[in-house]
Enzyme design. Structure first.
Site, PDB file in Angstrom:
ATOM      1  N   ASP A  10      -3.714  -9.371  -0.195  1.00 50.16           N
ATOM      2  CA  ASP A  10      -2.865  -9.540   1.130  1.00 50.16           C
ATOM      3  C   ASP A  10      -3.504  -9.182   2.370  1.00 50.16           C
ATOM      4  O   ASP A  10      -2.951  -8.426   2.866  1.00 50.16           O
ATOM      5  CB  ASP A  10      -1.273  -9.128   0.697  1.00 50.16           C
ATOM      6  CG  ASP A  10      -1.532  -7.609   0.796  1.00 50.16           C
ATOM      7  OD1 ASP A  10      -0.431  -6.874   1.110  1.00 50.16           O
ATOM      8  OD2 ASP A  10      -2.473  -6.923   0.150  1.00 50.16           O
ATOM      9  N   ASN A  39       1.130  -7.686   3.110  1.00 51.33           N
ATOM     10  CA  ASN A  39       0.962  -7.026   4.327  1.00 51.33           C
ATOM     11  C   ASN A  39       1.651  -7.661   5.636  1.00 51.33           C
ATOM     12  O   ASN A  39       1.962  -7.209   6.669  1.00 51.33           O
ATOM     13  CB  ASN A  39      -0.519  -6.569   4.508  1.00 51.33           C
ATOM     14  CG  ASN A  39      -0.880  -5.451   3.639  1.00 51.33           C
ATOM     15  OD1 ASN A  39      -0.285  -4.561   3.463  1.00 51.33           O
ATOM     16  ND2 ASN A  39      -2.261  -5.478   3.203  1.00 51.33           N
ATOM     17  N   THR A 124      -4.704  -6.575  -5.142  1.00 45.82           N
ATOM     18  CA  THR A 124      -4.709  -5.640  -4.108  1.00 45.82           C
ATOM     19  C   THR A 124      -3.519  -5.959  -3.259  1.00 45.82           C
ATOM     20  O   THR A 124      -3.431  -5.422  -2.201  1.00 45.82           O
ATOM     21  CB  THR A 124      -6.043  -5.623  -3.405  1.00 45.82           C
ATOM     22  OG1 THR A 124      -6.225  -6.963  -2.790  1.00 45.82           O
ATOM     23  CG2 THR A 124      -7.170  -5.118  -4.159  1.00 45.82           C
ATOM     24  N   PHE A 165       3.794   0.457  -1.386  1.00 48.13           N
ATOM     25  CA  PHE A 165       4.073  -0.689  -1.031  1.00 48.13           C
ATOM     26  C   PHE A 165       4.063  -2.026  -1.751  1.00 48.13           C
ATOM     27  O   PHE A 165       4.864  -2.832  -1.858  1.00 48.13           O
ATOM     28  CB  PHE A 165       3.227  -1.036   0.367  1.00 48.13           C
ATOM     29  CG  PHE A 165       3.379  -2.211   0.920  1.00 48.13           C
ATOM     30  CD1 PHE A 165       2.530  -3.354   0.839  1.00 48.13           C
ATOM     31  CD2 PHE A 165       4.494  -2.452   1.729  1.00 48.13           C
ATOM     32  CE1 PHE A 165       2.749  -4.553   1.164  1.00 48.13           C
ATOM     33  CE2 PHE A 165       4.578  -3.625   2.311  1.00 48.13           C
ATOM     34  CZ  PHE A 165       3.989  -4.853   2.201  1.00 48.13           C
ATOM     35  N   ASN A 166       2.772  -2.252  -2.627  1.00 46.12           N
ATOM     36  CA  ASN A 166       2.433  -3.331  -3.251  1.00 46.12           C
ATOM     37  C   ASN A 166       3.501  -3.420  -4.444  1.00 46.12           C
ATOM     38  O   ASN A 166       4.177  -4.532  -4.816  1.00 46.12           O
ATOM     39  CB  ASN A 166       1.191  -3.423  -4.032  1.00 46.12           C
ATOM     40  CG  ASN A 166       0.283  -3.407  -3.092  1.00 46.12           C
ATOM     41  OD1 ASN A 166       0.286  -4.056  -2.032  1.00 46.12           O
ATOM     42  ND2 ASN A 166      -1.156  -3.306  -3.375  1.00 46.12           N
ATOM     43  N   HIS A 239      -7.328   1.828   0.355  1.00 41.68           N
ATOM     44  CA  HIS A 239      -6.927   1.711  -1.030  1.00 41.68           C
ATOM     45  C   HIS A 239      -7.384   0.603  -1.893  1.00 41.68           C
ATOM     46  O   HIS A 239      -7.945   1.073  -2.977  1.00 41.68           O
ATOM     47  CB  HIS A 239      -5.403   1.338  -0.979  1.00 41.68           C
ATOM     48  CG  HIS A 239      -4.440   2.282  -0.223  1.00 41.68           C
ATOM     49  ND1 HIS A 239      -4.120   3.374  -0.471  1.00 41.68           N
ATOM     50  CD2 HIS A 239      -4.094   1.825   1.221  1.00 41.68           C
ATOM     51  CE1 HIS A 239      -3.305   3.873   0.602  1.00 41.68           C
ATOM     52  NE2 HIS A 239      -3.373   3.121   1.546  1.00 41.68           N
TER      53      HIS A 239
END
Ligand code: RIB
Ligand code: CA
Length: 316
Positions: A10, A39, A124, A165-166, A239
């Protein structure tokens, strides 16, 4: 020895570096790139993936767009971190390569089916596409060697106090992947927060004297401002390339094979990954969880790959 890889991402500043690492390191055979909303919205993450591949001279790598929202609930993008475009900072040329005329799940199916060896999926972004693939084509699991995902944390979160977040973006998708029975490696914030793009790293990008090097420097400069404003970090953690590095050189992270679950119902903890590092529950181990990172080796790997791509495309 090369590893056949599909990256689901993303982009996203750190996703961009993950793509460059995969393109630039000779040990990765990047079969294709799929994009997911995270994102930023799907149209933006897809355009950004195309832009980075075009900049890297890798337009021939097929790109396909996938899910535009999580399995359950609404999408909340990370505009405060990645900006309105999802790749704020540098002026980027519009993508030159078309996206594949198929959905990400179909591209993944085709690439995995046609691959000469089992494929490693590197995720990712939110795990929505990966979960949809496993649910839509359950027989494909025989040809999936490994799923390595940047997500979760053995410690605190970044999007909620305990949620990364993910995973927070699509906890149900993470639950499907964690229950899949496939070989899994979780690269969480507990290690990626050690992969900091310092001013020396940014200067090294700039010192490459190429368009790609400058773009990476500008991306990291924007990313640094976002992490300073939002988290008080001195330097931004990249990351996603840690997940790619862990495929290229498995020794770059130390892992513990433990049980990992994801909280789906917690009023305050939905999306938290629960890694049973001390094996206190009777739950079966289902993932290798990264617990430490060889930071110097990581940056050597990443900078060598970006330099390779950079010099191969002096215009790029
Ligand atoms: O929490 C960090 C992760 O969420 C990274 O993959 C970043 O790109 C965002 O997708
Ligand atoms: Ca990402």
């Amino acid at each position: 020895m090369t590893t056949s890889v599909i990256i689901d991402c993303d982009p996203g500043h750190d996703d961009a570096l993950a793509l460059l690492l995969a393109v630039g390191d000779p040990r990765v055979d990047l079969l294709g790139v799929t994009t997911v909303a995270g994102n930023q919205t799907l149209d933006k993450t897809t355009r950004n993936a195309q832009r980075i591949l075009a900049l890297a001279g890798a337009e021939k790598i097929p790109v396909a767009a996938g899910a535009d929202r999580p399995l359950v609930g609404d999408l909340t993008v990370a505009e405060d971190i990645h900006g309105a475009s999802g790749l704020d900072g540098p002026e980027l040329d519009l993508p030159v390569a078309d996206v594949a005329g198929v959905h990400a799940i179909e591209l993944m199916r085709r690439l995995i089916t046609d691959a000469a060896e089992p494929v490693t999926l590197i995720a990712t972004g939110p795990l929505t596409n990966v979960a949809l693939l496993l649910r839509t084509h359950p027989r494909l699991t025989r040809q999936i060697r490994h799923i390595v995902f940047m997500g979760g944390s053995t410690e605190r979160g970044n999007t909620t106090p305990y949620g990364e977040f993910n995973i927070v973006t699509d906890p149900e998708a993470a639950d499907i992947v964690l229950r899949s029975g496939l070989p899994l490696t979780m690269i969480g914030l507990n290690v990626t927060h050690q992969a900091l793009a310092t001013t020396e790293i940014i200067a090294e990008f700039q010192g490459m004297g190429t368009r790609l090097g400058s773009v990476c420097a500008e991306l990291m400069t924007f990313f640094a401002g976002a992490y300073r404003r939002n988290f008080g970090f001195g330097h931004p953690p990249v990351h996603d390339p840690v997940a790619v590095a862990a495929v290229i050189d498995p020794e770059i992270v130390r892992r513990e094979t433990v049980n990992v679950t994801v909280e789906l119902a917690g009023a305050y903890t939905r999306g938290a990954t629960v890694a049973d590092l001390h094996r206190r529950t009777k739950r079966e181990p289902n993932a290798d969880v990264a617990v430490s990172l060889d930071v110097d080796a990581f940056w050597r790997l990443l900078m060598a790959a970006v330099r390779t791509v950079s010099t191969a495309n002096t215009a790029g």
